[in-house]
Design a protein around this motif. Structure first.
Motif: not given
Length: 261
Positions: A77-85
């Protein structure tokens, strides 16, 4: 009860699988078509990839039409809570594994025009997971899928117990036991708190539609997994690796340690 083929060790088992895969690639190339190989990461398939390197050094064949259909990838998860590979520089990245453990050694054994192409390493996209299955279908389907079973819960790819036999590629919350199993797969994890909680994974239906599936079990830690699979004799949702029984052409392989011999 399903009876496995038992080998002395993982090396012999890996040689057996690698020989089939390379013969299949050669046949597909002869007919001018791509060969799609379903690939897991982790400890179990490493002897297969090593055996492929050994056999290719002795008898190089053209792998320029080989496509590696990777099973899964961790999500962070990125700092803003978005999932990434998972970033490929992370030690647990499946993309890192594919490039370093599978592709680099194989390509080093081959002349440049026989090598696996960079754009032939496929992963599902997090924004459209379902597109992965369409892409596979449009390419003619998976020719051979290498499978492994989780030791503690029978997960295959990231599919947890209870997964539907009809499930397709999707984002999955990893079961706690799957995460504990992965502490062994990636020793650089210091604790279960460091293991990602989510991943993107092919589904059980994606696996079962392959033209050939080989389920590999090696080491004493897989004795219980082999017992569960052999006793099942068919697919049971509480042990996802039993999806091998849904494959039209299948084999269950074990070394002596997994077989308890």
């Amino acid at each position: 009860m399903a009876k496995p083929i038992v080998f002395d060790g993982p090396g012999e088992m890996g040689f057996h699988v690698a020989k089939q895969i390379l013969a299949g690639i050669f046949g597909a190339s002869h007919h001018g078509r791509r060969y799609l190989l379903g690939c897991p990461t982790g400890r179990t398939p490493r002897p297969v990839y090593r055996a492929m390197v050994q056999q290719l050094r002795e008898n190089p064949i053209d792998l320029s039409q080989l496509v590696l259909v990777m099973m899964d990838e961790y999500l962070t998860a990125t700092d803003d809570g978005i999932w990434r590979l998972a970033p490929p520089e992370r030690h647990f990245s499946c993309k890192r594994f594919a490039e370093r453990v599978i592709v680099a050694p194989i390509n080093a054994a081959l002349p440049s025009d026989f090598r696996i192409k960079a754009d032939h390493i496929w992963f599902p996209a997090i924004d459209e997971p379902e597109e992965y299955d369409r892409r596979i279908e449009q390419a003619g389907g998976i020719d051979f899928f290498i499978l492994a079973s989780g030791a503690g819960d029978g997960h295959v790819a990231f599919n947890p117990p209870g997964s539907s036999v009809q499930c397709r590629t999707r984002v999955i919350e990893l079961a706690e036991q799957t995460r504990r199993d992965n502490l062994q797969t990636f020793p650089a994890f210091g604790s279960i708190d460091e293991v990602p909680t989510h991943g993107i994974s092919v589904g059980l239906r994606t696996i079962s539609e392959a033209r050939k599936c080989s389920l590999l079990l090696s080491g004493s830690g897989k004795k219980e997994a082999l017992k569960r699979i052999a006793a099942a004799g068919g697919f049971t949702a509480d042990w996802p690796a039993t999806i091998v029984f849904e494959c039209s052409d299948r084999e269950i392989l074990a070394d002596r340690a997994a077989a308890g011999l």
